[in-house]
Every structure is written in structure tokens, then in C-alpha cells.
Design an enzyme around this catalytic site. Structure first.
Site, PDB file in Angstrom:
ATOM      1  N   ASN A 110      39.252  29.924 -62.635  1.00  0.00           N
ATOM      2  CA  ASN A 110      38.625  28.909 -63.522  1.00  0.00           C
ATOM      3  C   ASN A 110      38.617  27.585 -63.000  1.00  0.00           C
ATOM      4  O   ASN A 110      39.335  26.515 -63.072  1.00  0.00           O
ATOM      5  CB  ASN A 110      39.841  28.722 -64.740  1.00  0.00           C
TER       6      ASN A 110
ATOM      7  N   VAL B   3      38.961  23.026 -75.793  1.00  0.00           N
ATOM      8  CA  VAL B   3      37.948  22.041 -76.473  1.00  0.00           C
ATOM      9  C   VAL B   3      36.758  23.066 -76.640  1.00  0.00           C
ATOM     10  O   VAL B   3      36.299  23.979 -75.843  1.00  0.00           O
ATOM     11  CB  VAL B   3      37.580  21.014 -75.330  1.00  0.00           C
TER      12      VAL B   3
ATOM     13  N   GLY C 177      34.578  14.123 -73.383  1.00  0.00           N
ATOM     14  CA  GLY C 177      36.192  13.347 -73.008  1.00  0.00           C
ATOM     15  C   GLY C 177      37.166  13.726 -73.883  1.00  0.00           C
ATOM     16  O   GLY C 177      38.093  13.350 -73.905  1.00  0.00           O
TER      17      GLY C 177
ATOM     18  N   TYR D 165      41.356  19.123 -63.480  1.00  0.00           N
ATOM     19  CA  TYR D 165      42.887  18.822 -63.584  1.00  0.00           C
ATOM     20  C   TYR D 165      42.952  17.857 -62.145  1.00  0.00           C
ATOM     21  O   TYR D 165      43.882  16.986 -62.175  1.00  0.00           O
ATOM     22  CB  TYR D 165      43.719  19.963 -63.485  1.00  0.00           C
TER      23      TYR D 165
END
Lengths: 159, 159
Positions: A124, A87, A95, A131
Site C-alpha cells: 500500500n 477516507v 485533507g 504516513y
């Protein structure tokens, strides 16, 4: 408004730019040797080797998911493998990543997959946190192994 | 004499037995829910999701490699991914594993792949040593992430 759609050939320059942006975030920008020609050949011919889902806001690209099916011998079932998720910085926290992951979860179930799998770099932590917030598990005992370059040529008897 | 050949449908019971034997070696025998029917459906139809290479000595199965193509966005090129490699205990130390890896290296180059990749358990030092002897690298900073079961259903909005 956010929309998700399958990539088409005209998206290839944007896909390559997003692949490069992710590699830069992963501190390996020089590793990207993919070209528009290789992505067109491998993803948009008779037997595509991958699928790309584009995320857009008002028609402008804000992210993507690059994925394909693999297979679990234990489950006897396909796995949806997420190779790249990215993103753009300006769109983070709105979102987009979650919408892409939800889309992939639905796609996995529709295609008869029992799992979503992917890799993440151990440093990361923002992504690992994200996640895990979705219910994913980090399988720390499984290591990734790679054989390429001269070692691959040598093993094939061509070195 | 050792021979390698592509699996055919009649091999499916042996393939499933080898998958179970590997899962037992990996201390997870109860995780195998694959069936002969699921392997037949997914590997031997119009669009096979995987390939299996059988290793035999005088016509008796001694091992197998279970593999498929994935994709590297950085390379812009397919990767040959090795999901399972197994040699029966009685045949270990006789070069079967190396012969299968050499076959996969040649196959990878023939199919335009830039890499062989696979996973190994972090406690499986004999395999790690074997892979490193072939020139493979263990990529310790890449973690494997999995989303399945109820978490997958929930993310898809079906939980």
C-alpha cells in the site's frame, strides 16, 4: 466543511460500512465478520474497547478513524493505536486523512501517550508515502504474529 | 514447580527488571525509560492499561507475560495482544514460555477474544520457530508504523 466528532451508537451502521469498504480496499472483504451488534456491544457499553472518530462534510460521512490505547513497556506510557483509518474515494486528496491524523496526534498527547502506532500493508505505497510525509517511520524489522482459529483452541487445550 | 499468577503492585520492581532484560536481549537496553512509578500508575490503578502474568519456580521469578486487549474490526471481537514475553536464560527450555502461551490462549478464549497477536523481531529466529511450533502465523505483509517524538508534536500543532 469538514468536521470531526466522536461516534455515537447511531453511527454503528456507517462504521460497519466503512470497515467493509477498508477491507475491500485491502483485498480481504470476506474477512469482515463483525456485526452491528458486536460493534455496539464492544464500543458503546460501560467499558468501551475502542473509540471511533467520524469525519463528515456537511453532515455526510467521508471517513473514520478506529482506535484504542495500548501500552509501551519500554516507554512506561500508553500508545494510541490506530486500527483503521479510511477516507471514501470521493473525498480523497481533500485533507480528510491528514485532519484525522492531526486529531489523533493531539488526542495522543492529551491522553499522555508517547506514540501513535498502526499497521500498513507492504503493497500500500500511497498510504506509506502519506504516513512518511507526516514524519512516521516504518519499522521493517518488527513482524506481526497471529494465533487464532484451531491453533488457538489447541493451545488452550480445547482442540 | 512452575506456577503462574497475576502480578500485584509489589512485583513492579521485578517486572521492570524483566522488561529491561528483554530490551537487552532485543539489543535496545537504552530504550527503556519506564519507571516503577509509571508501571504502578498505569497497571495497578482503577483502569489498568495492561495485565502482567508472573511465572515462578519455587517462588522465584523466571519469566513474565505483559499483555492487554486490543480490537479487531474485521472480527468485531477483542484480541489479546502480547506486548512482552520473556523467560530468564537459566529457565529456558523448561516449558515456561509454552506454559505462559497456553495460559494466554485460555485467557483469550475466556475473555471472548478471537486472536492472540504480538510482534517479533525479524532476526529472532529462535522465537519465530517457537511461535510457529504453537501454530502461529507470521504476517509478513503487515508492516508496523510509528509516529513519536518531534514528529508527533509537529503533527499535533505543538512543534
Amino acid at each position: 466543511m469538514l468536521t470531526l466528532r466522536p461516534a455515537v451508537p447511531v453511527d454503528v451502521p456507517v462504521i460497519l460500512a466503512l470497515i467493509r469498504a477498508l477491507a475491500t480496499y485491502e483485498k480481504e472483504p470476506h474477512k469482515v465478520v463483525a456485526t452491528e451488534a458486536s460493534l455496539l456491544r464492544d464500543g458503546f457499553g460501560d467499558r468501551p474497547l475502542f473509540q471511533v472518530t467520524m469525519a463528515e462534510v456537511e453532515g455526510h460521512p467521508v471517513g473514520f478513524a478506529f482506535w484504542f490505547l495500548t501500552y509501551s513497556t519500554w516507554r512506561g506510557q500508553a500508545t494510541l493505536f490506530l486500527e483503521d483509518l479510511f477516507v471514501i474515494p470521493e473525498a480523497r486528496g481533500t485533507g480528510v486523512g491528514k485532519a484525522l491524523m492531526q486529531f489523533l496526534a493531539r488526542t495522543a498527547l492529551q491522553q499522555g501517550c508517547g506514540r501513535l502506532m498502526w499497521n500498513v500493508l507492504d503493497w500500500n505505497q500511497p498510504s506509506i508515502d502519506f504516513y512518511q510525509s507526516l514524519g512516521a517511520q516504518v519499522l521493517r524489522e518488527w513482524l506481526t504474529v497471529r494465533l487464532d482459529g484451531e491453533a488457538l483452541q489447541r493451545l488452550a487445550g480445547k482442540g
